[in-house]
Scaffold this motif. Structure first.
Motif, PDB file in Angstrom:
ATOM      1  N   SER A 175       0.838  -1.195   0.000  1.00  0.00           N
ATOM      2  CA  SER A 175       0.000   0.000   0.000  1.00  0.00           C
ATOM      3  C   SER A 175       0.879   1.254   0.000  1.00  0.00           C
ATOM      4  CB  SER A 175      -0.937  -0.010   1.214  1.00  0.00           C
ATOM      5  OG  SER A 175      -0.203  -0.042   2.419  1.00  0.00           O
ATOM      6  N   PRO A 176       0.322   2.402  -0.374  1.00  0.00           N
ATOM      7  CA  PRO A 176       1.141   3.592  -0.619  1.00  0.00           C
ATOM      8  C   PRO A 176       1.984   4.080   0.542  1.00  0.00           C
ATOM      9  CG  PRO A 176      -1.043   3.871  -1.571  1.00  0.00           C
ATOM     10  CD  PRO A 176      -1.090   2.604  -0.763  1.00  0.00           C
ATOM     11  N   TYR A 177       1.553   3.886   1.773  1.00  0.00           N
ATOM     12  CA  TYR A 177       2.275   4.445   2.914  1.00  0.00           C
ATOM     13  C   TYR A 177       2.998   3.387   3.734  1.00  0.00           C
ATOM     14  CZ  TYR A 177      -0.279   8.619   1.697  1.00  0.00           C
ATOM     15  OH  TYR A 177      -0.776   9.702   1.009  1.00  0.00           O
ATOM     16  N   ASP A 178       3.171   2.208   3.169  1.00  0.00           N
ATOM     17  CA  ASP A 178       3.812   1.136   3.921  1.00  0.00           C
ATOM     18  C   ASP A 178       5.282   0.976   3.534  1.00  0.00           C
ATOM     19  OD1 ASP A 178       4.069  -1.732   5.210  1.00  0.00           O
ATOM     20  OD2 ASP A 178       2.081  -1.029   5.775  1.00  0.00           O
ATOM     21  N   ARG A 179       5.866  -0.158   3.868  1.00  0.00           N
ATOM     22  CA  ARG A 179       7.313  -0.380   3.889  1.00  0.00           C
ATOM     23  C   ARG A 179       7.999  -0.498   2.543  1.00  0.00           C
ATOM     24  NH1 ARG A 179       5.825  -5.168   7.520  1.00  0.00           N
ATOM     25  NH2 ARG A 179       4.083  -3.719   7.673  1.00  0.00           N
ATOM     26  N   LEU A 180       7.262  -0.630   1.462  1.00  0.00           N
ATOM     27  CA  LEU A 180       7.875  -0.778   0.144  1.00  0.00           C
ATOM     28  C   LEU A 180       7.660   0.463  -0.726  1.00  0.00           C
ATOM     29  CD1 LEU A 180       6.860  -4.504  -0.493  1.00  0.00           C
ATOM     30  CD2 LEU A 180       9.156  -3.649   0.015  1.00  0.00           C
ATOM     31  N   VAL A 181       6.428   0.850  -0.900  1.00  0.00           N
ATOM     32  CA  VAL A 181       6.116   1.967  -1.798  1.00  0.00           C
ATOM     33  C   VAL A 181       6.602   3.299  -1.231  1.00  0.00           C
ATOM     34  CG1 VAL A 181       4.277   3.237  -2.961  1.00  0.00           C
ATOM     35  CG2 VAL A 181       4.132   0.742  -2.755  1.00  0.00           C
ATOM     36  N   ARG A 182       6.348   3.550   0.033  1.00  0.00           N
ATOM     37  CA  ARG A 182       6.701   4.854   0.610  1.00  0.00           C
ATOM     38  C   ARG A 182       8.200   5.145   0.512  1.00  0.00           C
ATOM     39  NH1 ARG A 182       4.145   8.647   3.882  1.00  0.00           N
ATOM     40  NH2 ARG A 182       5.503   9.822   5.289  1.00  0.00           N
ATOM     41  N   PRO A 183       9.093   4.222   0.925  1.00  0.00           N
ATOM     42  CA  PRO A 183      10.517   4.545   0.776  1.00  0.00           C
ATOM     43  C   PRO A 183      10.953   4.645  -0.682  1.00  0.00           C
ATOM     44  CG  PRO A 183      10.237   2.275   1.496  1.00  0.00           C
ATOM     45  CD  PRO A 183       8.893   2.932   1.605  1.00  0.00           C
ATOM     46  N   ALA A 184      10.295   3.879  -1.556  1.00  0.00           N
ATOM     47  CA  ALA A 184      10.645   3.941  -2.979  1.00  0.00           C
ATOM     48  C   ALA A 184      10.352   5.323  -3.552  1.00  0.00           C
ATOM     49  CB  ALA A 184       9.884   2.870  -3.751  1.00  0.00           C
ATOM     50  N   LEU A 185       9.181   5.866  -3.235  1.00  0.00           N
ATOM     51  CA  LEU A 185       8.815   7.179  -3.761  1.00  0.00           C
ATOM     52  C   LEU A 185       9.670   8.287  -3.157  1.00  0.00           C
ATOM     53  CD1 LEU A 185       4.909   6.900  -3.944  1.00  0.00           C
ATOM     54  CD2 LEU A 185       6.611   6.531  -5.744  1.00  0.00           C
ATOM     55  N   GLN A 186       9.990   8.155  -1.875  1.00  0.00           N
ATOM     56  CA  GLN A 186      10.845   9.162  -1.245  1.00  0.00           C
ATOM     57  C   GLN A 186      12.256   9.103  -1.818  1.00  0.00           C
ATOM     58  OE1 GLN A 186      10.293  10.173   3.052  1.00  0.00           O
ATOM     59  NE2 GLN A 186       9.059   8.320   3.104  1.00  0.00           N
ATOM     60  N   ALA A 187      12.755   7.895  -2.055  1.00  0.00           N
ATOM     61  CA  ALA A 187      14.090   7.762  -2.655  1.00  0.00           C
ATOM     62  C   ALA A 187      14.115   8.380  -4.046  1.00  0.00           C
ATOM     63  CB  ALA A 187      14.487   6.284  -2.721  1.00  0.00           C
ATOM     64  N   SER A 188      13.050   8.165  -4.794  1.00  0.00           N
ATOM     65  CA  SER A 188      12.963   8.740  -6.139  1.00  0.00           C
ATOM     66  C   SER A 188      13.014  10.259  -6.090  1.00  0.00           C
ATOM     67  CB  SER A 188      11.675   8.269  -6.820  1.00  0.00           C
ATOM     68  OG  SER A 188      11.561   8.814  -8.121  1.00  0.00           O
ATOM     69  N   GLU A 189      12.366  10.845  -5.084  1.00  0.00           N
ATOM     70  CA  GLU A 189      12.382  12.299  -4.942  1.00  0.00           C
ATOM     71  C   GLU A 189      13.793  12.820  -4.699  1.00  0.00           C
ATOM     72  OE1 GLU A 189       9.672  13.342  -1.868  1.00  0.00           O
ATOM     73  OE2 GLU A 189       7.892  12.627  -2.942  1.00  0.00           O
ATOM     74  N   PHE A 190      14.617  12.020  -4.035  1.00  0.00           N
ATOM     75  CA  PHE A 190      15.996  12.403  -3.774  1.00  0.00           C
ATOM     76  C   PHE A 190      16.928  12.046  -4.935  1.00  0.00           C
ATOM     77  CE2 PHE A 190      14.620  12.305   0.753  1.00  0.00           C
ATOM     78  CZ  PHE A 190      15.078  13.558   1.133  1.00  0.00           C
ATOM     79  N   GLY A 191      16.385  11.452  -5.988  1.00  0.00           N
ATOM     80  CA  GLY A 191      17.208  11.069  -7.129  1.00  0.00           C
ATOM     81  C   GLY A 191      18.044   9.825  -6.890  1.00  0.00           C
ATOM     82  N   ILE A 192      17.605   8.981  -5.969  1.00  0.00           N
ATOM     83  CA  ILE A 192      18.343   7.757  -5.625  1.00  0.00           C
ATOM     84  C   ILE A 192      17.841   6.599  -6.481  1.00  0.00           C
ATOM     85  CG2 ILE A 192      18.821   6.096  -3.777  1.00  0.00           C
ATOM     86  CD1 ILE A 192      18.346   8.482  -1.798  1.00  0.00           C
ATOM     87  N   ASP A 193      18.758   5.881  -7.121  1.00  0.00           N
ATOM     88  CA  ASP A 193      18.383   4.706  -7.909  1.00  0.00           C
ATOM     89  C   ASP A 193      17.969   3.573  -6.970  1.00  0.00           C
ATOM     90  OD1 ASP A 193      18.904   5.945 -10.337  1.00  0.00           O
ATOM     91  OD2 ASP A 193      21.004   5.318 -10.359  1.00  0.00           O
ATOM     92  N   ILE A 194      16.891   2.862  -7.328  1.00  0.00           N
ATOM     93  CA  ILE A 194      16.377   1.803  -6.447  1.00  0.00           C
ATOM     94  C   ILE A 194      16.075   0.526  -7.245  1.00  0.00           C
ATOM     95  CG2 ILE A 194      15.476   3.249  -4.586  1.00  0.00           C
ATOM     96  CD1 ILE A 194      12.754   3.178  -6.036  1.00  0.00           C
ATOM     97  N   PRO A 195      17.032   0.001  -8.010  1.00  0.00           N
ATOM     98  CA  PRO A 195      16.740  -1.213  -8.789  1.00  0.00           C
ATOM     99  C   PRO A 195      16.393  -2.414  -7.929  1.00  0.00           C
ATOM    100  CG  PRO A 195      19.103  -0.758  -8.759  1.00  0.00           C
ATOM    101  CD  PRO A 195      18.432   0.435  -8.179  1.00  0.00           C
ATOM    102  N   HIS A 196      17.008  -2.536  -6.753  1.00  0.00           N
ATOM    103  CA  HIS A 196      16.736  -3.701  -5.907  1.00  0.00           C
ATOM    104  C   HIS A 196      15.394  -3.567  -5.199  1.00  0.00           C
ATOM    105  CE1 HIS A 196      21.104  -3.846  -6.514  1.00  0.00           C
ATOM    106  NE2 HIS A 196      20.932  -5.150  -6.441  1.00  0.00           N
TER     107      HIS A 196
END
Length: 390
Positions: A301-322
Motif C-alpha cells: 500500500s502507498p504508505y507502507d514499507r515498500l512503496v513509501r521509501p521507494a517514492l521518497q528515494a525517487s524524490e531524492f534522485g536515488i536509484d532503487i533497482p533492488h
C-alpha cells in the motif's frame, strides 16, 4: 500504576506486556481468545523465552485479562487506568475504538483527573494518531473537550521479532533478545510514569522511518525473495549468500534515502543494517517465509514499507533497482493460504500489472518508479529460473 493492553498475542505478551510488568504496572490484557483469557485470569503470570543459546526464560507477573466483548468491564478498567497500549495490528484499530471510547466516557463521568496516555504499538507511522482519529468521532463535543485536557496519544515505534510459536503452554512466547520501543516525549503529559527500557525522543519520525524502512522492509523483502526461490524459512534465506546480498542492497537503497532525509551518520546506519541482518539470521529463531510475507496488499500500500521509501528515494534522485525488484517479487507472492495474496493475484489477472501499481500502490503511470516495477515484474515472471537481480 495500571495499564490496559489491547491484544494478548505474541507481541502483546512477549514485548509490551513484559516491559510494562517490569516497570511495575498492573497489566490487564483485553483479548478475544477465551482460553488465553481464562489462563491469564487464573495464573496471573506467563513465561517468555529469549531466542538465544541459553534460552533464558523470565516469568511475567502481575497480569490478568478480560474479553473485549465485555465492554462495560473494559470501560471500568480504562476509567481507572494510567496507560492504554495496543498491539492488535493497524487494521484492527477501528475495532477497538468503541470500547476505548466507552472507557473515556466513563472516566470523564467519574471526573478522574489523572492523565491517561494511549500508545498504539503498531507497525505503522503515527499509529496513536490514527487510533485517536477513530476514537474521537465516537465522543460528544463536551467529552472530547475534557479528553483533550487529560488524555494524550503519543506516537511510538516498536521493534522486536516474535516468530510463530509452538509451545505446550499456550501463554509461553519466544522472542528475540533485541528490542526497541521509542516514544514521542513531547506528547507526554505531566505525571506519566516512564517505562523502563523505552527510549523517549523529541522527534519521532526519524526513528519510525528508520525502523519501518530498514527492519520491516528488509524482513518482508527476505520473505518475497525467499519465497520466489523456494525457501521455507527466513533463516534459510539468510544462509543463502546471493539472497542475503540482495536484501542488503535493498536496505542500502532505503538507507541512502534515510541518510539524506534525516541526516543519519552513514557509518552508523550501515552498522544498523548489519545488526538487522544478523537478527534475521538468528539461528535460534525459525520463522516461516509465508508468515513474514503474509498480507502483501497491505505491505504494497502507498504508505507502507515498500512503496513509501521507494517514492521518497525517487524524490531524492536515488536509484532503487533492488527495491523495485523486491516490489515485483511481492506482486508474485501467491501463497494459497493467504487471502490477500490470492486477492492480489486476482487483481493483477483482471486489470493488469500497470493498473495494480496505479490503483493499489498509488504510483501514477508517468512516475519513473511505475515503469521500473513493470519491467522488473515482467522480467521475473518471464524468467523464473533466473535470479531476481544480480
Amino acid at each position: 500504576m495500571k495499564a490496559v493492553h489491547f491484544g494478548a498475542g505474541n507481541i502483546g505478551r512477549g514485548f509490551i506486556g513484559h516491559m510494562l510488568s517490569a516497570s511495575d504496572y498492573e497489566v490487564c490484557f483485553v483479548a478475544r481468545n477465551p482460553k488465553k483469557i481464562s489462563m491469564l485470569q487464573r495464573r496471573k503470570e506467563y513465561p517468555i523465552t529469549l531466542a538465544n543459546s541459553d534460552q533464558d526464560t523470565t516469568i511475567v507477573n502481575n497480569v490478568t485479562a478480560i474479553n473485549i466483548g465485555e465492554q462495560d468491564r473494559v470501560a471500568e478498567h480504562i476509567a481507572s487506568a494510567d496507560l492504554i497500549t495496543t498491539a492488535v495490528g493497524v487494521s484492527a484499530l477501528e475495532d477497538i475504538a468503541q470500547p476505548i471510547a466507552k472507557g473515556i466516557y466513563l472516566r470523564m463521568k467519574q471526573r478522574n483527573p489523572a492523565p491517561l496516555h494511549i500508545i498504539a504499538c503498531e507497525n505503522a507511522i503515527g499509529g496513536s494518531t490514527r487510533l485517536k482519529k477513530r476514537i474521537y468521532p465516537l465522543l460528544d463535543e463536551q467529552t472530547r473537550a475534557k479528553a483533550e485536557r487529560y488524555i494524550a496519544f503519543p506516537n511510538a515505534a516498536v521493534d522486536r521479532i516474535v516468530p510463530a510459536q509452538d509451545h505446550q503452554d499456550p501463554l509461553q512466547v519466544t522472542v528475540e533478545p533485541f528490542y526497541e520501543w521509542v516514544v514521542h516525549r513531547q506528547a507526554l503529559l505531566d505525571g506519566f510514569k516512564k517505562i523502563k527500557g523505552v527510549h523517549y525522543v523529541d522527534s519521532l519520525e526519524p526513528y519510525i522511518e528508520r525502523k519501518m524502512f530498514t527492519v520491516n522492509t528488509g524482513h518482508c523483502v527476505a520473505a518475497y525473495f525467499g519465497y520466489f526461490e523456494g525457501f521455507k524459512t527466513i533463516r534459510q534465506v539468510m544462509s543463502h549468500k546471493p539472497l542475503r546480498a540482495k536484501i542488503r542492497h535493498v536496505m542500502e537503497e532505503t538507507g541512502a534515502m534515510l541518510i539524506q532525509k534525516h541526516g543519519f551518520d552513514p557509518q552508523k546506519h550501515n552498522k544498523y543494517i548489519d545488526t538487522i541482518l544478523e537478527r534475521f539470521a538468528n539461528p535460534n529463531l525459525t520463522d516461516q517465509v509465508t508468515r513474514v510475507g503474509r498480507s502483501p496488499l497491505r505491505k504494497l500500500s502507498p504508505y507502507d514499507r515498500l512503496v513509501r521509501p521507494a517514492l521518497q528515494a525517487s524524490e531524492f534522485g536515488i536509484d532503487i533497482p533492488h527495491l523495485t525488484s523486491a516490489m515485483a517479487a511481492a506482486m508474485l507472492f501467491n501463497d494459497e493460504r493467504d487471502e490477500e495474496a490470492m486477492k492480489l493475484q486476482h487483481m493483477i489477472r483482471e486489470d493488469g500489472v500497470s493498473a495494480f501499481i496505479r490503483e493499489h500502490m498509488g504510483i501514477p503511470d508517468a512516475h519513473p518508479v511505475h515503469g521500473q516495477i513493470v519491467a522488473r515484474y515482467e522480467d521475473i515472471k518471464g524468467h523464473k529460473e533466473a535470479t531476481i537481480l544480480t
